[in-house]
Design a protein around this motif. Structure first.
Motif, PDB file in Angstrom:
ATOM      1  N   GLU A 265       0.666  -1.063   0.065  1.00  0.00           N
ATOM      2  CA  GLU A 265       0.009   0.049  -0.097  1.00  0.00           C
ATOM      3  C   GLU A 265       0.746   1.418  -0.042  1.00  0.00           C
ATOM      4  O   GLU A 265       0.565   2.180   0.698  1.00  0.00           O
ATOM      5  CB  GLU A 265      -1.148   0.107   1.176  1.00  0.00           C
ATOM      6  N   ASP A 337      -4.191 -10.055  -2.191  1.00  0.00           N
ATOM      7  CA  ASP A 337      -3.700  -9.416  -0.952  1.00  0.00           C
ATOM      8  C   ASP A 337      -4.179  -9.430   0.232  1.00  0.00           C
ATOM      9  O   ASP A 337      -4.534  -8.768   1.202  1.00  0.00           O
ATOM     10  CB  ASP A 337      -3.455  -7.822  -1.268  1.00  0.00           C
ATOM     11  N   ALA A 347      -3.908  -0.511   9.215  1.00  0.00           N
ATOM     12  CA  ALA A 347      -2.845  -0.574   8.162  1.00  0.00           C
ATOM     13  C   ALA A 347      -1.549  -1.205   8.377  1.00  0.00           C
ATOM     14  O   ALA A 347      -0.850  -2.309   7.745  1.00  0.00           O
ATOM     15  CB  ALA A 347      -2.345   0.923   7.399  1.00  0.00           C
ATOM     16  N   ILE A 351      -0.443  -4.555   6.661  1.00  0.00           N
ATOM     17  CA  ILE A 351       0.803  -4.851   5.764  1.00  0.00           C
ATOM     18  C   ILE A 351       1.854  -5.769   6.333  1.00  0.00           C
ATOM     19  O   ILE A 351       2.517  -6.477   5.593  1.00  0.00           O
ATOM     20  CB  ILE A 351       1.422  -3.429   5.618  1.00  0.00           C
TER      21      ILE A 351
END
Length: 419
Positions: A265, A337, A347, A351
């Motif tokens: 991202e 993903d 986030a 990630i």
């Protein structure tokens, strides 16, 4: 993340567009089914591809092949067949999908498998045309790039030059990967993005990125393959001192160069900038630093394992790095993903979870690959049929390109369908 089941065997994929449905009611299930499909495609299609192009090239180069020993014959046919794959599959996919955004894919409708088959044909034709134009143009002055010599050598000396020409030409794919992909993954097609309608925007990026790629190829790769000599002295050396070391650098560079677009991202370059071209500059510096340091860190760990007996340790390092890159791309293209933002809202946690999956999955697959590639039809096992195989490094691209084209050209059909 899939929506709750509603009594049907097909499920709408959130964010994928109206009428797009999964056959399997699970994101992970769809990914596993698609991955198995791609593996089977690679196993079945590579022998067919290799035998077909070996027959074509053996016929074209018959006169020259008759003048050399069996080992040299096999070498020429191997680099020729590899060249057909690099120029007709790897390079066109990058141009069509990453640079042009799959422009023209739906020319005959979005229904699969028609749209995918059409776009595969476009890739093949465009790859051949670019090869003929670029290599043919250089062949006017550079004898190893003469199309007549590369395709139809007449003597043993011609065969030797043809091998040099094909090897240098095939490495154009590596230049495309390390120089052209970052225009999409790091630069986000700046400054052309959003400035005009397609295909003008895509063609602008294609032209500019191709120019940079050509410079990288000619400056970094071509001289070392063509062995220029002045007064009896070789005036070039292989990048980083050897091709395995250079390829190890490239794989680490590529991992960090594509990470921002493949599930991270925008990170890690977003730590340092959030606007172009500063994001790309930060991303490029990170990737360069990774390429220069990661192989050095891996070398003392990999060497005692002797994963690739008889080969330089950097060859094993490069293969393991490539396996991590392949797994990251598989996770992005086939597993969408996982985990999604709906599953893990934070986030950082999302990630980091993906990165952990890439590293663990990639390393495991990398070790398994080095222990099994000699048994696979696209690795090093020609099943007694005599067709060229791809080996421990390039062989991974046979599976990877099946993954990339299956997702972007075929839309994971039939596991994902558009109504």
């Amino acid at each position: 993340m899939s929506e709750p089941a509603t009594g049907t065997s097909k499920q709408i994929i959130p964010g994928a567009g109206a009428g797009t449905k999964r056959i399997i009611d699970s994101q992970l299930g769809t990914g596993i089914a698609a991955m198995i499909t791609c593996f089977l495609f690679a196993i079945i299609l590579w022998p067919i591809w290799s035998m077909f192009w070996k027959g074509i090239f053996a016929s074209l180069a018959a006169q020259g092949l008759a003048t050399v020993d069996a080992a040299t014959q096999a070498k020429l046919l191997q680099v020729m067949v590899e060249g057909s794959f690099f120029w007709m599959v790897i390079n066109p996919w990058i141009w069509q999908t990453l640079i042009m955004g799959n422009y023209g894919k739906d020319k005959f409708g979005a229904k699969q498998p028609v749209a995918g088959i059409w776009y595969v044909l476009v890739a093949w034709v465009s790859g051949i045309l670019v090869y003929l134009a670029l290599i043919g143009f250089l062949g006017i002055w550079w004898k190893p790039f003469s199309l007549g010599l590369m395709l139809m050598p007449q003597t043993a000396a011609d065969v030797a030059l043809a091998i040099e020409g094909w090897e240098a030409a095939n490495f154009f794919a590596l230049a495309v990967i390390i120089a052209q992909i970052p225009f999409a993954s790091l630069l986000h097609k700046w400054p052309f993005a959003g400035t005009s309608k397609q295909p003008i925007e895509g063609l602008s990026v294609l032209f500019f990125s191709s120019l940079v790629t050509f410079i990288v190829w000619m400056a970094l790769i071509v001289p070392s393959f063509l062995h220029p000599v002045i007064d009896g002295h070789h005036i070039t050396v292989q990048p980083f001192g050897s091709w395995p070391t250079f390829v190890a650098f490239c794989q680490a560079f590529v991992f960090f160069a594509i990470m921002p677009a493949e599930g991270a991202e925008g990170y890690p370059m977003k730590f340092f900038a959030k606007k172009q071209p500063y994001m790309a500059i930060a991303g490029l510096l990170i990737a360069l630093a990774a390429g220069l340091t990661i192989p050095n860190l891996l070398r003392p760990i990999v060497e005692p394992l002797n994963l690739l007996p008889g080969a330089p340790v950097d060859a094993a390092v490069a293969s393991l790095e490539l396996s991590v890159v392949v797994f990251m791309l598989v996770w992005h293209h086939l597993f969408d993903d996982y985990p999604s933002a709906a599953m893990v809202p934070g986030a950082a946690a999302r990630i980091c979870t993906r990165i952990a999956i890439w590293l663990v999955g990639g390393i495991i697959c990398g070790v398994v690959w080095l222990k099994t590639f000699m048994f696979l039809p696209y690795g090093a096992n020609n099943m007694g049929l005599g067709y060229p195989t791809m080996g421990f490094l390039a062989g991974q691209f046979a599976f990877l390109m099946a993954v990339l084209m299956y997702n972007t050209f075929m839309d994971k059909w039939p596991w994902v369908q558009k109504s």
